[in-house]
Design a protein around this motif. Sequence first.
Motif, mmCIF file in Angstrom:
data_model
loop_
_atom_site.group_PDB
_atom_site.id
_atom_site.type_symbol
_atom_site.label_atom_id
_atom_site.label_comp_id
_atom_site.label_asym_id
_atom_site.label_seq_id
_atom_site.Cartn_x
_atom_site.Cartn_y
_atom_site.Cartn_z
ATOM 1 N N ALA A 57 -51.689 -3.138 -40.634
ATOM 2 C CA ALA A 57 -52.792 -2.387 -39.831
ATOM 3 C C ALA A 57 -53.746 -1.936 -40.881
ATOM 4 O O ALA A 57 -54.982 -1.947 -40.700
ATOM 5 C CB ALA A 57 -52.019 -1.153 -39.155
ATOM 6 N N ARG A 58 -53.346 -1.650 -42.063
ATOM 7 C CA ARG A 58 -54.119 -1.207 -43.292
ATOM 8 C C ARG A 58 -55.251 -2.428 -43.718
ATOM 9 O O ARG A 58 -56.229 -2.157 -43.806
ATOM 10 C CB ARG A 58 -53.363 -0.728 -44.501
ATOM 11 N N MET A 59 -54.459 -3.509 -43.863
ATOM 12 C CA MET A 59 -55.185 -4.829 -44.355
ATOM 13 C C MET A 59 -56.215 -4.955 -42.979
ATOM 14 O O MET A 59 -57.351 -5.488 -43.639
ATOM 15 C CB MET A 59 -54.306 -5.925 -44.152
ATOM 16 N N LEU A 60 -55.841 -5.013 -41.947
ATOM 17 C CA LEU A 60 -56.923 -4.954 -40.446
ATOM 18 C C LEU A 60 -58.001 -4.226 -40.725
ATOM 19 O O LEU A 60 -59.236 -4.477 -40.610
ATOM 20 C CB LEU A 60 -56.181 -5.070 -39.437
ATOM 21 N N ALA A 61 -57.496 -3.045 -41.080
ATOM 22 C CA ALA A 61 -58.538 -1.863 -41.252
ATOM 23 C C ALA A 61 -59.717 -2.206 -42.371
ATOM 24 O O ALA A 61 -60.875 -1.810 -42.071
ATOM 25 C CB ALA A 61 -58.056 -0.558 -41.354
ATOM 26 N N GLU A 62 -58.961 -2.837 -43.395
ATOM 27 C CA GLU A 62 -59.918 -3.151 -44.402
ATOM 28 C C GLU A 62 -60.541 -4.650 -44.282
ATOM 29 O O GLU A 62 -61.243 -5.064 -45.494
ATOM 30 C CB GLU A 62 -59.352 -3.152 -45.812
ATOM 31 N N LEU B 71 -50.228 -8.290 -37.467
ATOM 32 C CA LEU B 71 -51.279 -8.833 -38.056
ATOM 33 C C LEU B 71 -51.946 -9.481 -37.154
ATOM 34 O O LEU B 71 -53.266 -9.521 -36.878
ATOM 35 C CB LEU B 71 -51.081 -9.623 -39.374
ATOM 36 N N GLU B 72 -51.175 -10.399 -36.375
ATOM 37 C CA GLU B 72 -51.688 -11.634 -35.381
ATOM 38 C C GLU B 72 -52.320 -10.585 -34.277
ATOM 39 O O GLU B 72 -53.136 -11.229 -33.498
ATOM 40 C CB GLU B 72 -50.601 -12.634 -35.020
ATOM 41 N N ALA C 210 -41.384 -10.555 -39.857
ATOM 42 C CA ALA C 210 -41.520 -10.708 -38.517
ATOM 43 C C ALA C 210 -42.548 -9.486 -37.988
ATOM 44 O O ALA C 210 -43.441 -9.804 -37.079
ATOM 45 C CB ALA C 210 -40.510 -10.918 -37.709
ATOM 46 N N ALA C 211 -42.349 -8.427 -38.482
ATOM 47 C CA ALA C 211 -42.995 -7.044 -38.144
ATOM 48 C C ALA C 211 -44.368 -7.153 -38.448
ATOM 49 O O ALA C 211 -45.461 -6.944 -37.597
ATOM 50 C CB ALA C 211 -42.168 -5.752 -38.545
ATOM 51 N N GLN D 159 -54.463 -13.340 -39.594
ATOM 52 C CA GLN D 159 -53.864 -14.658 -39.609
ATOM 53 C C GLN D 159 -53.007 -14.718 -41.034
ATOM 54 O O GLN D 159 -53.466 -14.330 -42.148
ATOM 55 C CB GLN D 159 -54.894 -15.806 -39.518
ATOM 56 N N LEU D 160 -51.703 -14.886 -40.718
ATOM 57 C CA LEU D 160 -50.811 -15.141 -42.080
ATOM 58 C C LEU D 160 -50.637 -16.491 -42.411
ATOM 59 O O LEU D 160 -50.346 -17.606 -41.553
ATOM 60 C CB LEU D 160 -49.316 -14.732 -41.510
#
Length: 192
Positions: A112-117, A143-144, A137-138, A149-150
């Motif tokens: 969630a932090r990565m997405l927010a940034e 992320l997805e 997996a979590a 995208q991983l």
Amino acid sequence: PMTGPFSDVARAVRDGLLAAWYLQPEPRPVIRVYDTGADDAGLASAWQTALDGGAEFIIGPLRREAVAQIAAMGDLPVPVLALNYLDDGNAAPFNFYQFGLSPEDEARAAAARMLAERQTQVVAMVPETDWGTRVLAAFRERLEAGGGQLLEAQYIANGADHSRSIRALLNLDESEARNRALRGIIGTALEF
């Protein structure tokens, strides 16, 4: 435990609690810190000392085994906020509350932090264990779900030299192979 392998985590929890305590207006409750140590004997001693000292609320223990030991006592004389969870299927006794951040919750929070940034294309390295598989997996799921995208994931062995894993994760071997092929085709040394 202020001593033993979990002492760094315990000190961080203590410091956070005290920082919040100092922000509260007077009168503040009395806080006493007891070292549960790294074994069951330390926990039993700290528990009894707290009760004998008139504790009205206990925060801790931290280690999962210690949490299970307190829960096994049955109904508790004062409320306890355990800083970990009982294993699935174990019922919590009266006055027993559980708070913790599971590794899966931490992985979701990191995603969630990565997405927010706006970091939506990421790579991950996790231990080559069941725990690592669950955490990955979590992380991937959150992320997805947020549009990320991983790109690549690499499992690593505990205590091993991780340079090979990092090279594989970042596809450095393929990049070096392309460099060698291009040098061979054009016959000129390239800066790589």
